[in-house]
Write a protein that holds these residues in place. Structure first.
Motif, PDB file in Angstrom:
ATOM      1  N   THR A   1     -73.147 -23.612  17.398  1.00  0.00           N
ATOM      2  CA  THR A   1     -72.680 -24.089  18.696  1.00  0.00           C
ATOM      3  C   THR A   1     -72.707 -25.602  18.846  1.00  0.00           C
ATOM      4  O   THR A   1     -71.873 -26.190  19.531  1.00  0.00           O
ATOM      5  N   THR A   2     -73.711 -26.248  18.233  1.00  0.00           N
ATOM      6  CA  THR A   2     -73.858 -27.697  18.351  1.00  0.00           C
ATOM      7  C   THR A   2     -74.813 -28.162  17.266  1.00  0.00           C
ATOM      8  O   THR A   2     -75.430 -27.333  16.579  1.00  0.00           O
ATOM      9  N   MET A   3     -74.918 -29.460  17.076  1.00  0.00           N
ATOM     10  CA  MET A   3     -75.876 -30.015  16.115  1.00  0.00           C
ATOM     11  C   MET A   3     -76.431 -31.321  16.655  1.00  0.00           C
ATOM     12  O   MET A   3     -75.674 -32.201  17.067  1.00  0.00           O
ATOM     13  N   VAL A   4     -77.759 -31.421  16.674  1.00  0.00           N
ATOM     14  CA  VAL A   4     -78.459 -32.621  17.106  1.00  0.00           C
ATOM     15  C   VAL A   4     -79.584 -32.882  16.113  1.00  0.00           C
ATOM     16  O   VAL A   4     -80.254 -31.949  15.670  1.00  0.00           O
ATOM     17  N   SER A   5     -79.812 -34.140  15.790  1.00  0.00           N
ATOM     18  CA  SER A   5     -80.841 -34.480  14.820  1.00  0.00           C
ATOM     19  C   SER A   5     -82.221 -34.498  15.467  1.00  0.00           C
ATOM     20  O   SER A   5     -82.360 -34.652  16.676  1.00  0.00           O
ATOM     21  N   TYR A   6     -83.247 -34.327  14.619  1.00  0.00           N
ATOM     22  CA  TYR A   6     -84.624 -34.493  15.076  1.00  0.00           C
ATOM     23  C   TYR A   6     -85.417 -35.180  13.974  1.00  0.00           C
ATOM     24  O   TYR A   6     -85.011 -35.203  12.812  1.00  0.00           O
ATOM     25  N   GLN A   7     -86.559 -35.740  14.324  1.00  0.00           N
ATOM     26  CA  GLN A   7     -87.448 -36.369  13.353  1.00  0.00           C
ATOM     27  C   GLN A   7     -88.743 -36.779  14.033  1.00  0.00           C
ATOM     28  O   GLN A   7     -88.795 -36.922  15.250  1.00  0.00           O
ATOM     29  N   PRO A   8     -89.814 -37.008  13.232  1.00  0.00           N
ATOM     30  CA  PRO A   8     -91.015 -37.647  13.770  1.00  0.00           C
ATOM     31  C   PRO A   8     -90.849 -39.155  13.690  1.00  0.00           C
ATOM     32  O   PRO A   8     -89.938 -39.651  13.038  1.00  0.00           O
TER      33      PRO A   8
END
Length: 581
Positions: free
Chosen positions: A538-545
């Protein structure tokens, strides 16, 4: 008046039109109209210029394989392509002596695949990604290379499979990377560039592209603020390489003997960059033999901006140890927080200690296009070099990265090798337009045409509106979630760029008092939601510490197709996918 969908060409010589060989540019144009409308007819006009007509009645390569022409004078949707690709191979295409018909039909099929993908990319009801795990893709498709050739039918199947599983980076709900969007003019330029298939090292083989690069780099230097756009520059394979170029030129400026004698001839050099800078600064130091230990990280404030006083302290400390500071890389738009280092204060420190000042504006350089936001780069005109990636905020198709240098001739002196088989000194034109010897590469892709053509199509004000819209959308997201239940911002206050960094707390986590337990569980939330996003498509969003902060979402907006409804969708989707965690 001609139809706005295509330019009619049948009126001229209408009497003998029906006898045209299907391999001629006119017939190609007619077939191309099925997919490209006006573009196909304009290409026909270009192809027909100065071309003699070929002999009629070109024999088909295989029995039963024909490409008929129709008599349509408007946009044609007739299906006249009866070529059997299952009995044809790449050797049946041009430059085969009778390969015109098969080539046109094959490329029309490829164009059909591409145009279908483009239309689907902007359809919000389609998936951003049709995700499969690596072992599933390997088992479901035959990716292995063989000794024997496959038919063109198999090749077209491979093209369809490739696009089926490709990530739609132009989809309005794709927010995963800093470079997103699919610009139609830029795409057209990319197709033309591939067709021209030339190199950028000499004016001799790329006269138009070399001149386009010359005028565009000059314009970019003017926007930085260097007088009359003076200086130099080059388009490189990406921001990391542009940053390495800057470090290379800075080292040469201080110690030109390093070119011939190497690092053994110079003292211990040290470079400085912020704790939140791009990893390419260290990678460049490793590649150039300076070493990653020679890159000193400067402290940042709570918003991720370099602290100038700490920069000066570390420069003084390095000098006291006998090291030679030669390079400071400030960042205009950090990768995670989107922070803009205080360039004026950094420039003062660099001037005081006679150190090269570089600005890595790969992400934030596009804001120079915006009268509303360019203040965030105040002081950039004092830099010795600037990296600027139009393939990010300006949505130029990958790749398009520029390194701009304030001092003219420095790149040439640093990199030239005087290869006489390529850069002959007795050519009949101005040799300053042979730009290849100032680049590290020999072969260099034509990246300029995409940017140049988009700039012609949009104008500076068009890029400005596009960039301002992205920043408006990021502010809209920030305002919607900053006080919304279940969300916590990674840092206070409105973001400087389109980066919006936040945690989503599922209901089960909102009242956990044990700090360690809360952080342990919170660190797993973003990865799980991201996994579900990709599996649903449906969607894509990045993540990280970041430092002591556990995994959080880094939402970035650089896609001109994104709208307020897509921001609303993203919020709802995060909550839907994370409610049960």
């Amino acid at each position: 008046m001609a139809s706005p969908r295509f330019w009619s060409f049948a009126a001229e010589n209408e009497g003998n039109y029906s006898n045209q060989n299907p391999g001629t540019p006119r017939a190609w144009c007619q077939a191309a109209q099925k997919f490209t409308g006006g573009i196909g007819s304009k290409l026909c006009a270009l192809l027909s210029t100065g071309e003699g007509e070929k002999a009629a009645n070109l024999a088909a390569k295989q029995e039963g394989s024909t490409l008929e022409t129709c008599g349509c004078k408007e946009l044609c949707t007739c299906s006249k392509n009866n070529i059997d690709f299952s009995v044809l191979y790449s050797t049946d295409l041009l430059p085969a002596s009778d390969g015109d018909t098969a080539t046109m039909a094959f490329l029309q099929e490829v164009m059909d695949i591409l145009l279908s993908y483009i239309v689907n990319t902007f359809d919000r009801s389609t998936k951003v990604i049709d995700f499969h795990y690596p072992n599933e893709l390997l088992q479901a498709n035959n990716w292995e290379l063989t000794d024997e050739p496959e038919t063109l039918d198999d090749i077209l199947l491979n093209c369809r499979s490739t696009m089926k599983y490709a990530i739609k980076t132009g989809h309005p709900r794709y927010f995963n990377q800093l470079s997103t969007g699919l610009d139609m003019v830029g795409l057209a330029a990319d197709w033309l560039t591939s067709t021209a298939n030339t190199n950028m090292f000499t004016y001799e083989i790329a006269p138009v592209f070399v001149l386009m690069e010359y005028v565009t780099l000059k314009k970019m230097r003017e926007m930085i603020g260097w007088p009359d756009g003076s200086g130099d520059g080059i388009f490189s394979p990406g921001g990391a390489i542009s940053n390495m170029y800057a470090m290379l030129v800075a080292r040469y400026k201080m110690f030109p003997e390093v070119k011939e004698k190497g690092m053994s001839a110079v003292p211990r050099l040290v470079a400085f960059t912020s704790e939140h800078s791009h990893f390419s600064i260290k990678k460049g130091a490793a590649a150039l033999g300076i070493g990653t230990d020679s890159v000193i990280l400067v402290k940042v404030d709570e918003r991720g901006k370099m602290i100038p006083s700490d920069l000066e302290r570390r420069i003084i400390e390095a000098k006291q140890k006998g090291y030679v500071p030669f390079f400071v890389s400030a960042t205009a738009g950090t990768t995670v927080y989107g922070a803009f280092d205080p360039l004026i204060a950094i420039a003062d420190v660099c001037k005081k200690h006679k150190v090269w000042m570089h600005v890595d504006g790969a992400w934030g350089g596009g804001l120079l296009m915006s009268r509303k936001h360019r203040w965030k780069l105040n002081g950039v005109e004092r830099a010795n070099s600037v990296t600027w990636n139009p393939h990010k905020m300006m949505s130029v198709p990958l790749q398009c990265s520029a390194l701009l240098v304030r001092e003219e001739g420095l790149m040439q002196n640093c990199n030239q090798m005087h290869a006489c088989y390529l850069f002959q000194q007795d050519k009949h034109y101005d040799l300053s337009y042979d730009t290849g010897d100032k680049a590290l590469q020999c072969g260099r892709h034509v990246d300029i045409f995409k940017l140049w053509l988009m700039w012609k199509a949009k104008g500076t004000i068009g890029f400005e509106a596009q960039i301002d819209k992205c920043l408006e959308l990021s502010e809209y997201l920030y305002n919607k979630i900053k006080n919304r239940e279940g969300y916590e911002m990674v840092f206070d206050e409105k973001p400087q760029h389109t980066n919006v960094c936040f945690w989503y707390l599922p209901p089960s986590l909102r009242y956990v008092e044990d700090k360690e337990e809360r952080l342990r569980r919170l660190s797993k939330v973003a990865p799980v939601i991201k996994t579900r996003m990709m599996e649903y498509g449906t969607t894509m969003v990045s993540y990280q510490p970041q430092g002591d902060k556990v995994n959080f979402f880094r939402m970035v907006i650089s896609n001109p197709a994104a709208a307020f409804e897509d921001i609303d969708f993203l919020i709802d989707e995060i909550e839907r996918l994370g409610q049960d965690l």
